[in-house]
Design an enzyme around this catalytic site. Structure first.
Site, PDB file in Angstrom:
ATOM      1  N   ASP A 263      -1.823   5.235   2.194  1.00 55.61           N
ATOM      2  CA  ASP A 263      -2.545   5.110   3.465  1.00 55.61           C
ATOM      3  C   ASP A 263      -2.110   3.896   4.278  1.00 55.61           C
ATOM      4  OD1 ASP A 263      -4.007   7.374   2.708  1.00 55.61           O
ATOM      5  OD2 ASP A 263      -5.506   6.153   1.692  1.00 55.61           O
TER       6      ASP A 263
ATOM      7  N   GLY B 128      -2.396  12.322   2.732  1.00 55.44           N
ATOM      8  CA  GLY B 128      -3.077  12.575   3.997  1.00 55.44           C
ATOM      9  C   GLY B 128      -2.440  11.673   5.026  1.00 55.44           C
TER      10      GLY B 128
HETATM   11  P1  GDP Z   1      -0.447   7.372   5.412  1.00 62.54           P
HETATM   12  O1  GDP Z   1      -1.097   8.132   4.308  1.00 62.54           O
HETATM   13  O2  GDP Z   1       0.384   6.248   4.917  1.00 62.54           O
HETATM   14  O3  GDP Z   1       0.304   8.250   6.376  1.00 62.54           O
HETATM   15  O4  GDP Z   1      -1.633   6.702   6.240  1.00 62.54           O
HETATM   16  P2  GDP Z   1      -2.976   7.433   6.727  1.00 62.54           P
HETATM   17  O5  GDP Z   1      -2.640   8.303   7.878  1.00 62.54           O
HETATM   18  O6  GDP Z   1      -3.701   8.042   5.576  1.00 62.54           O
HETATM   19  O7  GDP Z   1      -3.849   6.182   7.141  1.00 62.54           O
HETATM   20  C1  GDP Z   1      -3.455   5.321   8.150  1.00 62.54           C
HETATM   21  C2  GDP Z   1      -4.535   5.364   9.262  1.00 62.54           C
HETATM   22  O8  GDP Z   1      -4.333   4.293  10.129  1.00 62.54           O
HETATM   23  C3  GDP Z   1      -4.421   6.618  10.128  1.00 62.54           C
HETATM   24  O9  GDP Z   1      -5.709   6.982  10.575  1.00 62.54           O
HETATM   25  C4  GDP Z   1      -3.562   6.173  11.298  1.00 62.54           C
HETATM   26  O10 GDP Z   1      -3.829   6.890  12.489  1.00 62.54           O
HETATM   27  C5  GDP Z   1      -3.991   4.738  11.439  1.00 62.54           C
HETATM   28  N1  GDP Z   1      -2.950   3.818  11.896  1.00 62.54           N
HETATM   29  C6  GDP Z   1      -1.606   3.836  11.634  1.00 62.54           C
HETATM   30  N2  GDP Z   1      -1.007   2.747  12.157  1.00 62.54           N
HETATM   31  C7  GDP Z   1      -1.989   2.021  12.757  1.00 62.54           C
HETATM   32  C8  GDP Z   1      -2.008   0.778  13.453  1.00 62.54           C
HETATM   33  O11 GDP Z   1      -1.003   0.100  13.614  1.00 62.54           O
HETATM   34  N3  GDP Z   1      -3.222   0.347  13.910  1.00 62.54           N
HETATM   35  C9  GDP Z   1      -4.377   1.046  13.726  1.00 62.54           C
HETATM   36  N4  GDP Z   1      -5.521   0.549  14.211  1.00 62.54           N
HETATM   37  N5  GDP Z   1      -4.392   2.226  13.071  1.00 62.54           N
HETATM   38  C10 GDP Z   1      -3.219   2.695  12.598  1.00 62.54           C
HETATM   39  P1  IMO Z   2      -1.054   9.080   1.111  1.00 67.19           P
HETATM   40  O1  IMO Z   2       0.246   9.831   1.127  1.00 67.19           O
HETATM   41  C1  IMO Z   2      -4.129   6.951  -1.116  1.00 67.19           C
HETATM   42  C2  IMO Z   2      -4.824   8.204  -5.241  1.00 67.19           C
HETATM   43  C3  IMO Z   2      -6.165   8.837  -5.551  1.00 67.19           C
HETATM   44  C4  IMO Z   2      -6.330   8.379  -6.996  1.00 67.19           C
HETATM   45  C5  IMO Z   2      -4.911   8.454  -7.555  1.00 67.19           C
HETATM   46  C6  IMO Z   2      -4.597   9.736  -8.309  1.00 67.19           C
HETATM   47  O2  IMO Z   2      -2.025   9.550   2.137  1.00 67.19           O
HETATM   48  O3  IMO Z   2      -0.829   7.608   1.139  1.00 67.19           O
HETATM   49  P2  IMO Z   2      -4.090  12.237  -7.545  1.00 67.19           P
HETATM   50  O4  IMO Z   2      -4.955  13.210  -6.791  1.00 67.19           O
HETATM   51  O5  IMO Z   2      -2.791  11.942  -6.889  1.00 67.19           O
HETATM   52  O6  IMO Z   2      -3.935  12.591  -8.988  1.00 67.19           O
HETATM   53  O7  IMO Z   2      -4.965  10.870  -7.528  1.00 67.19           O
HETATM   54  O8  IMO Z   2      -4.046   8.352  -6.429  1.00 67.19           O
HETATM   55  N1  IMO Z   2      -4.060   8.849  -4.142  1.00 67.19           N
HETATM   56  C7  IMO Z   2      -3.932   8.333  -2.920  1.00 67.19           C
HETATM   57  N2  IMO Z   2      -4.479   7.221  -2.379  1.00 67.19           N
HETATM   58  N3  IMO Z   2      -3.263   7.701  -0.391  1.00 67.19           N
HETATM   59  C8  IMO Z   2      -2.692   8.802  -0.919  1.00 67.19           C
HETATM   60  O9  IMO Z   2      -1.724   9.492  -0.286  1.00 67.19           O
HETATM   61  C9  IMO Z   2      -3.048   9.179  -2.233  1.00 67.19           C
HETATM   62  N4  IMO Z   2      -2.699  10.202  -3.054  1.00 67.19           N
HETATM   63  C10 IMO Z   2      -3.309   9.974  -4.218  1.00 67.19           C
HETATM   64  O10 IMO Z   2      -7.172   8.359  -4.720  1.00 67.19           O
HETATM   65  O11 IMO Z   2      -6.723   7.035  -7.022  1.00 67.19           O
HETATM   66 MG    MG Z   3      -2.995   8.793   3.721  1.00 71.08          MG
END
Ligand code: GDP
Ligand code: IMO
Ligand code: MG
Length: 429
Positions: free
Chosen positions: A13, A40
């Site tokens: 994330d 996600g």
């Molecule tokens: P990922 O799993 O690494 O693709 O990250 P996620 O999408 O799960 O979580 C990142 C969250 O932060 C998302 O809701 C993005 O829209 C948001 N986001 C990404 N870059 C920035 C940023 O520079 N500033 C802010 N405020 N939000 C960001």
């Molecule tokens: P993105 O791509 C954050 C975490 C779960 C749990 C552990 C194992 O959005 O960064 P799993 O379902 O993979 O067996 O869960 O890994 N986890 C993540 N945490 N971002 C993700 O993906 C994750 N995918 C799995 O919360 O702790």
């Molecule tokens: Mg994510």
């Protein structure tokens, strides 16, 4: 270095989706190489928000998007996601989307087993996303997985189903569950087979062609290095290797294809699920980070745990994953904090550590050593050039860069695609 590999350098994330989407317009192909729909990735383009779990983030820009062999694929989740994205106007067809025919499938009983185990583990639970990721990877290395290419040969599946049921029925019995319904499984697979097969191919061959033509490949990692099955906070990890080297093995290319390794790091730290987290803040500051950063999981909606930036962890992630440059995201979330802190080392039973130890008990026991800096009151939200940043924010970036011993190539200042500061172009040599 024509190719770029994007990986998360913390616990997922970090904003990988946003950065991949931003880079995708300059790539000829975007490839997912590990994980599954536990990921996600949220992309914000103008007034549209796209949430992707399985599809590569390149699909939104119409860039050739490929699911590599290292991914575990839930065919029904794939269909739902494609339907949802088409509803948002995204074009997905066999010209711009391909799936490796040697991908292992996630099946309904994998999801069941994931949930049964988590419930049975009580306080020892991992806090998985409940998507069946672990059980599906286990079946893959246990040589009993059903793969995408099997969908074209359902008549020959009996011996493989024997292997699967021999393993799973015993496990299921232990949980008081009935055996796998073979008929039902075959009917379900027959119903979804053509949908998946429309996109299935030996993607290594397609990628070989793409590479020969001199095209740029962008590899999109899921999760983060601290969730890596070898290098992460075991056992509180995911079931795949999330480090950069997996990009090659998980897509059918050699290690030289990986190119520039772009590690994505949040300007602070978050984690979902159980496991150690040295800089976690249970106080108002942690609450503020979560609220300002909208730290709720894309996949499960769970509240993310929040804390200060941990330079020890990111330095270690950069080392084990050969990170060439970092994209520092969500800098804007730190706007307005009077003081900001960075963890520069740990204290463990009277000793100072400059790394994160391997044992879970040590990982849980380390105490962070902080360096405190003045924050900045100005807004960095939406900044698109380094010159737009307040002096104190620049100081923070420079200090992070020094401590992680890795240059910062990009800075992200909002969820919006274009709110990105380019310092060093990962696609240029
Ligand atoms: P990922 O799993 O690494 O693709 O990250 P996620 O999408 O799960 O979580 C990142 C969250 O932060 C998302 O809701 C993005 O829209 C948001 N986001 C990404 N870059 C920035 C940023 O520079 N500033 C802010 N405020 N939000 C960001
Ligand atoms: P993105 O791509 C954050 C975490 C779960 C749990 C552990 C194992 O959005 O960064 P799993 O379902 O993979 O067996 O869960 O890994 N986890 C993540 N945490 N971002 C993700 O993906 C994750 N995918 C799995 O919360 O702790
Ligand atoms: Mg994510």
């Amino acid at each position: 270095m024509a190719n770029v590999t994007v990986i998360g350098s913390q616990w997922g994330d970090e904003g990988k989706g946003k950065i991949v989407d931003w880079l995708a317009s300059r790539a000829d192909a975007v490839v997912r190489f590990q994980g599954g729909h536990n990921a996600g990735h949220t992309l914000v383009v103008g007034n549209q928000t796209y949430k992707l779990s399985l599809l590569p983030s390149g699909i939104v820009t119409g860039t050739l998007s490929i699911i590599g062999n290292g991914v575990v694929l839930d065919p029904w989740a794939l269909r739902d996601e494609i339907t949802k994205l088409r509803g948002q106007g995204v074009e997905i067809n066999p010209d711009n989307f391909a799936i490796a025919d040697n991908c292992a499938l996630i099946l309904p009983f994998h999801r069941d087993l994931d949930a049964l185990r988590e419930t049975a583990a009580g306080a020892g639970k991992i806090g998985t996303t409940g998507r069946g990721i672990g059980p599906a990877y286990e079946d893959k290395v246990g040589r009993r997985a059903i793969r995408v290419c099997d969908l074209a040969h359902l008549d020959h599946l009996e011996p493989q189903i024997d292997r699967l049921t021999a393993h799973h029925d015993a496990l299921r019995a232990g949980f008081g569950e009935p055996p796998i319904d073979r008929e039902r499984l075959l009917t379900d697979l027959a119903e979804i087979a053509d949908y998946v097969l429309d996109y299935a191919q030996p993607v290594w061959k397609r990628l070989k062609k793409v590479r020969k033509a001199g095209a740029r490949i962008l590899f999109e990692g899921a999760q983060g290095v601290l969730l890596d099955i070898d290098h992460g906070t075991y056992p509180f990890v995911t079931s795949s290797n999330t480090v950069s080297g997996t990009a090659a093995a998980g897509s059918g290319l050699g290690p030289s294809a990986v190119g520039f390794v772009l590690g994505i790091a949040k300007a602070y730290t978050t984690r979902v699920g159980s496991g150690p987290f040295p800089t976690e803040l249970d106080d108002e500051t942690g609450q503020q980070l979560g609220e300002r950063g909208h730290e709720f999981g894309t996949v499960t909606g769970r509240k993310r745990r929040c804390g200060w930036f941990d330079a020890v962890l990111v330095r270690q992630s950069c080392a084990v994953s050969g990170v060439t440059g970092i994209a520092l995201t969500k800098l804007d979330v730190l706007d307005g904090f009077e003081k900001v802190r960075i963890c520069t080392g740990y204290r463990l039973r009277g000793k100072i550590l400059d790394y994160f130890p391997s044992h879970a008990a040590d990982q849980a026991a380390v105490e962070p050593i902080y360096e405190e800096m003045d924050g900045w009151s100005e807004s960095t939200a939406g900044a698109r050039s380094y010159a737009d940043l307040p002096a104190q924010a620049i100081k923070y970036i420079q200090r992070v860069q020094e401590l992680i011993e890795t240059p910062i190539a990009l800075v992200s200042t909002s969820p919006e695609r274009e709110d990105t500061i380019l310092i060093r172009d990962p696609f240029s040599d």
